[in-house]
Design an enzyme around this catalytic site. Structure first.
Site, short mmCIF file in Angstrom:
data_model
loop_
_atom_site.label_atom_id
_atom_site.label_comp_id
_atom_site.label_asym_id
_atom_site.label_seq_id
_atom_site.Cartn_x
_atom_site.Cartn_y
_atom_site.Cartn_z
N ARG A 61 0.81 -1.22 0.00
CA ARG A 61 0.00 0.00 0.00
C ARG A 61 0.85 1.28 0.00
O ARG A 61 0.41 2.33 0.43
CB ARG A 61 -0.97 0.01 1.18
CG ARG A 61 -2.00 -1.11 1.12
CD ARG A 61 -3.12 -0.89 2.10
NE ARG A 61 -4.12 -1.94 1.96
CZ ARG A 61 -4.18 -3.03 2.73
NH1 ARG A 61 -3.27 -3.20 3.68
NH2 ARG A 61 -5.12 -3.92 2.54
N LYS B 163 3.64 11.25 -11.21
CA LYS B 163 2.78 10.45 -12.08
C LYS B 163 3.48 9.14 -12.39
O LYS B 163 4.59 9.13 -12.90
CB LYS B 163 2.47 11.20 -13.37
CG LYS B 163 1.41 12.26 -13.24
CD LYS B 163 1.02 12.81 -14.61
CE LYS B 163 -0.12 13.79 -14.52
NZ LYS B 163 -0.52 14.30 -15.85
N GLU C 118 10.18 18.31 -24.65
CA GLU C 118 9.54 18.65 -23.38
C GLU C 118 10.08 19.98 -22.83
O GLU C 118 9.36 20.71 -22.14
CB GLU C 118 9.74 17.53 -22.36
CG GLU C 118 9.07 16.21 -22.72
CD GLU C 118 7.56 16.20 -22.45
OE1 GLU C 118 7.02 17.23 -22.01
OE2 GLU C 118 6.93 15.15 -22.67
N LYS D 78 8.17 22.95 -13.72
CA LYS D 78 7.26 21.84 -13.40
C LYS D 78 7.01 21.75 -11.91
O LYS D 78 5.87 21.49 -11.48
CB LYS D 78 7.82 20.52 -13.93
CG LYS D 78 6.84 19.37 -13.67
CD LYS D 78 7.06 18.16 -14.51
CE LYS D 78 5.91 17.17 -14.34
NZ LYS D 78 6.11 15.93 -15.12
N GLU E 122 -3.97 17.47 -10.81
CA GLU E 122 -4.68 17.98 -11.97
C GLU E 122 -6.15 18.25 -11.69
O GLU E 122 -7.00 18.10 -12.57
CB GLU E 122 -4.56 17.00 -13.16
CG GLU E 122 -3.63 17.49 -14.24
CD GLU E 122 -3.45 16.48 -15.37
OE1 GLU E 122 -4.45 16.12 -16.02
OE2 GLU E 122 -2.31 16.08 -15.60
N ARG F 102 -2.19 22.03 -13.63
CA ARG F 102 -1.24 20.99 -14.05
C ARG F 102 -1.57 20.46 -15.44
O ARG F 102 -0.69 19.95 -16.14
CB ARG F 102 -1.20 19.85 -13.03
CG ARG F 102 -0.15 18.81 -13.37
CD ARG F 102 0.15 17.85 -12.25
NE ARG F 102 1.19 16.91 -12.67
CZ ARG F 102 1.76 16.03 -11.87
NH1 ARG F 102 1.42 15.95 -10.60
NH2 ARG F 102 2.70 15.23 -12.32
N ASN G 78 0.22 19.06 -20.27
CA ASN G 78 -0.15 18.08 -21.29
C ASN G 78 -0.13 18.67 -22.70
O ASN G 78 -0.59 18.01 -23.64
CB ASN G 78 -1.54 17.51 -21.00
CG ASN G 78 -1.58 16.69 -19.73
OD1 ASN G 78 -0.65 15.94 -19.44
ND2 ASN G 78 -2.64 16.84 -18.96
N HIS H 64 0.28 16.50 -25.77
CA HIS H 64 0.18 15.09 -25.39
C HIS H 64 -1.09 14.41 -25.89
O HIS H 64 -1.08 13.21 -26.18
CB HIS H 64 0.27 14.94 -23.87
CG HIS H 64 1.66 15.14 -23.34
ND1 HIS H 64 2.34 16.34 -23.46
CD2 HIS H 64 2.51 14.29 -22.69
CE1 HIS H 64 3.55 16.21 -22.90
NE2 HIS H 64 3.66 14.99 -22.43
N HIS I 161 -0.20 11.32 -27.90
CA HIS I 161 -0.51 9.96 -27.48
C HIS I 161 -1.26 9.20 -28.58
O HIS I 161 -1.08 7.98 -28.74
CB HIS I 161 -1.34 9.97 -26.20
CG HIS I 161 -0.53 10.26 -24.97
ND1 HIS I 161 -1.11 10.49 -23.74
CD2 HIS I 161 0.80 10.35 -24.77
CE1 HIS I 161 -0.16 10.72 -22.85
NE2 HIS I 161 1.01 10.64 -23.45
N HIS J 271 8.38 8.97 -27.50
CA HIS J 271 7.38 9.80 -26.82
C HIS J 271 7.62 11.28 -27.05
O HIS J 271 6.69 12.02 -27.40
CB HIS J 271 7.40 9.50 -25.32
CG HIS J 271 6.50 10.39 -24.52
ND1 HIS J 271 5.12 10.37 -24.63
CD2 HIS J 271 6.78 11.38 -23.62
CE1 HIS J 271 4.58 11.28 -23.83
NE2 HIS J 271 5.58 11.91 -23.21
#
Length: 366
Positions: free
Chosen positions: A120, A142, A184, A226, A236, A241, A245, A248, A252, A266
Site C-alpha cells: 500500500r 505520475k 519537453e 514543473k 490535476e 497541471r 499536457n 500530449h 498519445h 514519446h
C-alpha cells in the site's frame, strides 16, 4: 549544486541537479536509506551509470542489488510489473524502505507504480538518466503502465522521496533520445513563458550539440517550472497541471497509431502534437499563423517532427480520434484539449468537438 523543492506539504521533496551527482549519491542518500539492501531498478542501456551508482553506495556502506529490466516502452506492462513486484517482495522490501529508479521515463514510471502499490505504498527515489525523464517524468509523481487500450491508463499519483539529476548521463545518450527530451523543454516555453521559448530558439542547437552549460540551464529552468505547477495542482484537479499536457493528447494518439514503438519516441510524438495543437488553434482563430510557423520552424530545426507527415503517421482523422477516446482525461464523453492563443499562452479548452478534430487531422499533409 542546484536544489529545487516540490512544495507539497508532508509530501514535499527536493530535486538536486549537478554534474557527477551519481558518483556522490551514496553520501547524499545515506540519511534516508535505512534498509539492508537497496533495490536499483534499471535497464541494460544504463549499465555504466548503474556501476557508478553502486560504487558510490558501496563506498558509503550501503548494499545494493540491481534489477535489470528490458529497455523500451513495452516494459511498462502488467507482465513486467508483476515480475518486478515479485522480485521486490522476495528482497523483503518494507514500507519504510526505498527503491531507486535509475533510467529513463519507462523505468521511472514502472518503478514508481510498483512503489505505489507494494504494501500500500513504499518509498522510491528517482535518478533519471535521459533528458526527457530529467525535465519531465521524474518530477511530479505520475506513475503508470500501458495497456492495450492506451498509454498510462493504469497508474497512481505517488511522489518520490527525492530526485537526483546528473546531466553527465546525457553524454552517453543517443542524439535522437536527446532530441526527444528537448521537445519537453520547448513545451515549458510554449505553456506560459515566451521568453524561455526565445531562449530555446537561441540556444537549442547548442544544447542538442552537447553544450553542458546550455543543458544545465535548460534542465534547471524546466524542473523549476514543473515543480511550481505541481506544487499548485498536484493531481490535476484545478486545471493548472493540465497545461503540462500540451501536445500530449495529439501525441498519445500518434504513439498509439505507431504501436508505442521506436518508430516514434514519446518526445517526438509530443513535438508533433505541439505543432498540431498550434495549427488547430490557428484554424479555430485562436492564435496567429505566424506563431504556428515559428513553433514548427523551431521543431524542424531541432530535428523533431512538426506534424503527421514528419511523424510518419498516415492514419485517418477518425482513427486517430478513436485513440483519443481512450485518453485517461476523458470525462463525461468530453476530452479537454490544450490549445494556444499564442506562444506562452496555452489554455485548457473543454468545448472541442472530436469530429472537428478528426476533420482537422484529415486536412493535414501526410
Amino acid at each position: 549544486m542546484k536544489s529545487i523543492e516540490v512544495a507539497l506539504g508532508e509530501r514535499s521533496y527536493p530535486i538536486y541537479i549537478d554534474s557527477g551527482l551519481i558518483d556522490r549519491a551514496g553520501d547524499m542518500l545515506t540519511p534516508v536509506l535505512g534498509q539492508a539492501v537497496v533495490p536499483i531498478v534499471t535497464d541494460p542501456n544504463v549499465a555504466n551509470h548503474c556501476d557508478r551508482l553502486r560504487a558510490s553506495l558501496d563506498a558509503a556502506g550501503i548494499a545494493s542489488e540491481a534489477i535489470v529490466l528490458e529497455p523500451g516502452e513495452a516494459t511498462k506492462s502488467w507482465r513486467v510489473l508483476e515480475r518486478l513486484c515479485d522480485r521486490l517482495l522476495e528482497m523483503g522490501i518494507e514500507r519504510s524502505g526505498h527503491i531507486i529508479a535509475l533510467g529513463g521515463g519507462v523505468i521511472g514510471d514502472l518503478t514508481g507504480f510498483a512503489a505505489a502499490i507494494l504494501k500500500r505504498g513504499c518509498n522510491f527515489i528517482q535518478i533519471p538518466t535521459t533528458l526527457l525523464a530529467q525535465v519531465d517524468s521524474s518530477v511530479g509523481g505520475k506513475t503508470a503502465i500501458n495497456t492495450r487500450a492506451g498509454k498510462n491508463l493504469i497508474g497512481a499519483f505517488h511522489q518520490p522521496a527525492r530526485v537526483l539529476i546528473d546531466p553527465t548521463t546525457l553524454d552517453t545518450l543517443p542524439p535522437r533520445e536527446v532530441g526527444a527530451g528537448y521537445a519537453e523543454i520547448v513545451k515549458y516555453g510554449l505553456i506560459d513563458d515566451a521568453d524561455f521559448f526565445a531562449w530555446c530558439e537561441a540556444h537549442g542547437a547548442a544544447l542538442l550539440a552537447g553544450d553542458a552549460e546550455a543543458r544545465a540551464q535548460a534542465i534547471a529552468h524546466s524542473v523549476a517550472a514543473k515543480a511550481r505547477i505541481v506544487g499548485e495542482d498536484e493531481r490535476e484537479t484545478k486545471g493548472r497541471r493540465a497545461l503540462l499536457n500540451l501536445g500530449h493528447t495529439f501525441g498519445h494518439a500518434l504513439e498509439a497509431d505507431t504501436g508505442f514503438s521506436d518508430r516514434l519516441l514519446h518526445g517526438e510524438a509530443v513535438a508533433a502534437g505541439i505543432a498540431l495543437a498550434f495549427a488547430f488553434s490557428a484554424e479555430q482563430d485562436l492564435c496567429h499563423a505566424e506563431d504556428v510557423a515559428r513553433v514548427a520552424a523551431h521543431l524542424r530545426a531541432s530535428g523533431l517532427p512538426d506534424g503527421l507527415a514528419a511523424a510518419g503517421v498516415s492514419a485517418s482523422g477518425a482513427a486517430l480520434v478513436d485513440h483519443m477516446r481512450h485518453d485517461k482525461k476523458m470525462e463525461g464523453g468530453s476530452l479537454p484539449f490544450l490549445l494556444a492563443r499564442g506562444i506562452g499562452e496555452t489554455f485548457v479548452a473543454n468545448d472541442v468537438r472530436l469530429d472537428t478534430v478528426a476533420a482537422f487531422l484529415d486536412s493535414r499533409p501526410r
